[in-house]
Every structure is written in C-alpha cells, then in structure tokens.
Design a protein around this motif. Structure first.
Motif, PDB file in Angstrom:
ATOM      1  N   THR A  38       0.831  -1.207   0.000  1.00  0.00           N
ATOM      2  CA  THR A  38       0.000   0.000   0.000  1.00  0.00           C
ATOM      3  C   THR A  38       0.864   1.255   0.000  1.00  0.00           C
ATOM      4  O   THR A  38       0.601   2.208  -0.754  1.00  0.00           O
ATOM      5  N   LEU A  39       1.903   1.277   0.845  1.00  0.00           N
ATOM      6  CA  LEU A  39       2.776   2.456   0.884  1.00  0.00           C
ATOM      7  C   LEU A  39       3.498   2.653  -0.439  1.00  0.00           C
ATOM      8  O   LEU A  39       3.641   3.784  -0.919  1.00  0.00           O
ATOM      9  N   LEU A  40       3.947   1.555  -1.041  1.00  0.00           N
ATOM     10  CA  LEU A  40       4.635   1.671  -2.318  1.00  0.00           C
ATOM     11  C   LEU A  40       3.704   2.237  -3.377  1.00  0.00           C
ATOM     12  O   LEU A  40       4.115   3.076  -4.201  1.00  0.00           O
ATOM     13  N   ALA A  41       2.434   1.824  -3.350  1.00  0.00           N
ATOM     14  CA  ALA A  41       1.456   2.334  -4.314  1.00  0.00           C
ATOM     15  C   ALA A  41       1.197   3.820  -4.097  1.00  0.00           C
ATOM     16  O   ALA A  41       0.819   4.535  -5.030  1.00  0.00           O
ATOM     17  N   GLN A  42       1.426   4.312  -2.853  1.00  0.00           N
ATOM     18  CA  GLN A  42       1.247   5.734  -2.546  1.00  0.00           C
ATOM     19  C   GLN A  42       2.519   6.539  -2.802  1.00  0.00           C
ATOM     20  O   GLN A  42       2.564   7.739  -2.536  1.00  0.00           O
TER      21      GLN A  42
ATOM     22  N   PRO B 102       4.102   8.160  11.370  1.00  0.00           N
ATOM     23  CA  PRO B 102       4.133   9.614  11.167  1.00  0.00           C
ATOM     24  C   PRO B 102       3.282  10.042   9.973  1.00  0.00           C
ATOM     25  O   PRO B 102       3.478  11.121   9.410  1.00  0.00           O
ATOM     26  N   PHE B 103       2.351   9.210   9.586  1.00  0.00           N
ATOM     27  CA  PHE B 103       1.461   9.505   8.460  1.00  0.00           C
ATOM     28  C   PHE B 103       0.213   8.627   8.636  1.00  0.00           C
ATOM     29  O   PHE B 103       0.175   7.729   9.482  1.00  0.00           O
ATOM     30  N   SER B 104      -0.810   8.878   7.842  1.00  0.00           N
ATOM     31  CA  SER B 104      -2.038   8.090   7.908  1.00  0.00           C
ATOM     32  C   SER B 104      -1.837   6.799   7.112  1.00  0.00           C
ATOM     33  O   SER B 104      -1.586   6.831   5.915  1.00  0.00           O
ATOM     34  N   GLY B 105      -1.911   5.675   7.807  1.00  0.00           N
ATOM     35  CA  GLY B 105      -1.687   4.393   7.141  1.00  0.00           C
ATOM     36  C   GLY B 105      -2.912   3.500   7.217  1.00  0.00           C
ATOM     37  O   GLY B 105      -3.856   3.757   7.985  1.00  0.00           O
ATOM     38  N   PRO B 106      -2.930   2.420   6.464  1.00  0.00           N
ATOM     39  CA  PRO B 106      -4.068   1.485   6.482  1.00  0.00           C
ATOM     40  C   PRO B 106      -4.101   0.687   7.773  1.00  0.00           C
ATOM     41  O   PRO B 106      -3.092   0.542   8.457  1.00  0.00           O
ATOM     42  N   ARG B 107      -5.277   0.179   8.106  1.00  0.00           N
ATOM     43  CA  ARG B 107      -5.409  -0.704   9.255  1.00  0.00           C
ATOM     44  C   ARG B 107      -5.359  -2.155   8.780  1.00  0.00           C
ATOM     45  O   ARG B 107      -5.458  -2.435   7.584  1.00  0.00           O
ATOM     46  N   LEU B 108      -5.198  -3.056   9.725  1.00  0.00           N
ATOM     47  CA  LEU B 108      -5.039  -4.467   9.396  1.00  0.00           C
ATOM     48  C   LEU B 108      -6.260  -5.252   9.864  1.00  0.00           C
ATOM     49  O   LEU B 108      -6.451  -5.453  11.064  1.00  0.00           O
ATOM     50  N   PRO B 109      -7.103  -5.733   8.941  1.00  0.00           N
ATOM     51  CA  PRO B 109      -8.213  -6.596   9.345  1.00  0.00           C
ATOM     52  C   PRO B 109      -7.714  -8.028   9.507  1.00  0.00           C
ATOM     53  O   PRO B 109      -6.724  -8.432   8.892  1.00  0.00           O
ATOM     54  N   MET B 110      -8.405  -8.791  10.347  1.00  0.00           N
ATOM     55  CA  MET B 110      -8.039 -10.197  10.525  1.00  0.00           C
ATOM     56  C   MET B 110      -9.303 -11.048  10.413  1.00  0.00           C
ATOM     57  O   MET B 110     -10.310 -10.743  11.046  1.00  0.00           O
ATOM     58  N   TYR B 111      -9.234 -12.090   9.600  1.00  0.00           N
ATOM     59  CA  TYR B 111     -10.392 -12.925   9.320  1.00  0.00           C
ATOM     60  C   TYR B 111     -10.143 -14.383   9.698  1.00  0.00           C
ATOM     61  O   TYR B 111      -9.003 -14.862   9.674  1.00  0.00           O
ATOM     62  N   MET B 112     -11.223 -15.077  10.029  1.00  0.00           N
ATOM     63  CA  MET B 112     -11.167 -16.534   9.993  1.00  0.00           C
ATOM     64  C   MET B 112     -11.833 -16.952   8.692  1.00  0.00           C
ATOM     65  O   MET B 112     -12.839 -16.363   8.266  1.00  0.00           O
ATOM     66  N   ILE B 113     -11.260 -17.973   8.055  1.00  0.00           N
ATOM     67  CA  ILE B 113     -11.634 -18.331   6.690  1.00  0.00           C
ATOM     68  C   ILE B 113     -11.841 -19.842   6.630  1.00  0.00           C
ATOM     69  O   ILE B 113     -11.034 -20.605   7.167  1.00  0.00           O
TER      70      ILE B 113
END
Length: 310
Positions: free
Chosen positions: A211-215, A262-273
């Motif tokens: 995600t950071l690389l894409a930004q 030091p910047f707005s970053g994505p959060r990490l969701p966690m799933y059971m699958i």
C-alpha cells in the motif's frame, strides 16, 4: 428375481407397505396416509414389481400380508428410522469429540489466539488436538484440499466457495530498539532509516508495504524475513525500523519500543476463513464459535499488558 431398478424405492413406498401390513386394508391404509384408494393400489403394484412378490392376497372379504410382506415391513421400519436419522442433525456433544483440527496461521496470529483457543477447546472437549501450520499467502486450495479446516489471515482468498468472518482489526506501528534510537521524528526521518520487513513465499510483501509503495512512499529495505519471528534479531542492537501490526508489542516484539506512524496508514483486518463444505458441520461451527469467543479475551489481555494492568 425382479429386474426392476431398486433405486425407485423411496420413503413413500416404505410407509405405504407398513400401513397396508398394519391395517390389513387398502381403504384404511389410504385413509391413514391421506391418499386415495386408487393411489394405494397403483403404488402397491409398483412395489410388487420391485420386490417380485404379491405382498397381499385376498382372505375372505379383506386382504392378508404374505410372509414376504411381513418380513419387508420389518426391514422398512428400520430403513425409515435410518432415513430419519440421515435427515436429522444429531445433537453435538464436544465432550465426546475425538478430532484434530488443523488451523493455518502465521506466527503473529498463532501466538495471539491459538494457545488461548486450545485451552478453551480442551476445557469442554478433552479429546481434541490442534495442529498448526503456516498460512503464508493462503490459497483457496488449502481449504478445498483439506490441508486445514480453518485459516486465520488478513488475506481471504477470492473464491465463491470460500467463506470468511472478520475477527478483529489492528493498527500498524513502528518498532525500534530504544537503546539505539528514538521513534522517527517525522516522515522524512522515517524514510531516511533502514527498514526490516516480512516477505512470504512466494515473494509477496505485507499488504501494508504494498500500500505504501502504491502511494509513492518508498523505504530502504535492507532485510526481509519469512515471518514475524525473524524481525527482532535484525532490529535489536541497531537503528533499523520495522513497521508491523501493533499487537506484536505483546508477543514476539515485546522487548522493542513502538511508536505510531508519522502519516495516515491502512489498518489491518483479521479474518477466519473456511470452506463452504463446513458451513453446517456442527464440530466446525463449534470451532468457529470458540475462536470468536477468545478474540475479545486476547485483545483485552493485550491491552492490559500494554497498560501494565492499570
């Protein structure tokens, strides 16, 4: 011997046979079954063809079952009982369960949830064992081919036969050795540092890194490791940084300091699958329920550890 296809037998024919044997009358059997006398006669003709026996013969003004019909009625009662059992979900009793559940997870999810899950499972199901395998980049085939019954991951495979449910959400934090450096003063300081991260096999970085690389946020990665357990050795005693799920503060990275991004970053969701085939399986449903139950306990324990029990 009849050459009629036995697969034409069904529960209706079995019930018909039992009713006529017990009532000794087509009229009374029809009334009992809620059908017409002609329907009973027609179905009796079909049943006679299947079994190769007249089944009923005239006796005075009524009918009487042949010896073959009496014998078949006994078997029909047992078959109907089996059919009822087949169509009825049996009551699930964890205490009598003897099974090994295989769960795929990485070292982060494993340490956070699975010891607590295992203790909870064994408290009501002493015969249960747990096998933990690496999830890496989970694929649908892991579940289709039954390599495991459940996957815990932030990356559910995209497939119509794979189901998922969110367990929790975490934030990313920056980990560093407090004896060698402080937290980054800002984005410029963050980008100037050397970084350590996780890359699974096949070469696939964390979603956060992608995600950071894409930004357009490009960091200087000097070390990549195949799992979170490899991070501390490359951060400890250095000025290097690692940006990882914050809950690792209570586990694998407990001896490192952490700071917010030091910047707005994505959060990490966690799933059971899991695979669609297990949706209505009582044992698997119990496993999923128990896993959901330990999540708030694990998160509360992590929060308590971070605040020192205050």
């Amino acid at each position: 011997m009849s050459k009629f296809d036995y697969s034409h037998l069904d529960g209706h024919l079995l019930q018909l046979l039992i009713a006529v044997v017990e009532e000794q009358s087509i009229t009374r059997a029809a009334s009992r079954l809620g059908v017409t006398q002609s329907a009973v006669s027609h179905l009796l003709g079909k049943l006679r063809t299947i079994v190769g026996d007249p089944l009923f013969v005239k006796s005075g003004r009524g009918i009487v079952a042949t010896a073959r019909a009496e014998s078949l009625a006994t078997e029909a009662r047992a078959l109907l009982q089996e059919m009822r059992r087949f169509a009825t979900v049996s009551e699930f009793d964890p205490a009598s369960l003897k099974a090994t559940f295989t769960i795929a997870a990485n070292d982060f999810q494993r340490d956070l949830l699975l010891p607590r899950l295992f203790d909870r499972l064994r408290s009501s199901a002493p015969g249960v064992c747990l096998r933990v395998i690496s999830s890496d980049i989970p694929s649908a085939d892991m579940l289709r081919n039954e390599h495991c019954q459940l996957v815990i991951s932030p990356r559910p495979p995209d497939s119509t036969d794979i189901l998922q449910k969110r367990l929790f959400e975490d934030e990313y934090r920056i980990f560093h050795d407090p004896d060698r450096r402080g937290a980054p003063a800002g984005l410029e300081d963050y980008l100037a540092a050397e970084h350590v991260t996780v890359v699974y096999h096949p070469a696939r970085a964390l979603d956060f890194d992608q995600t950071l690389l894409a930004q357009g946020i490009k960091r200087n990665f000097v070390v990549t490791v195949p799992g979170f357990a490899g991070i501390p050795a490359f951060v400890r005693g250095s000025e290097r940084l690692a940006t990882l799920p914050g809950l690792l503060r209570t586990g694998l990275l407990h001896d490192l300091a952490s700071a917010p991004l030091p910047f707005s970053g994505p959060r990490l969701p966690m799933y059971m699958i899991w695979h669609l085939r297990y949706s209505h399986d009582p044992a698997h449903g119990w496993l999923r329920t128990e896993l959901e139950a330990v999540v708030p306990q694990a998160l509360a324990a992590a929060a308590d550890e971070l605040t020192g029990g205050v």
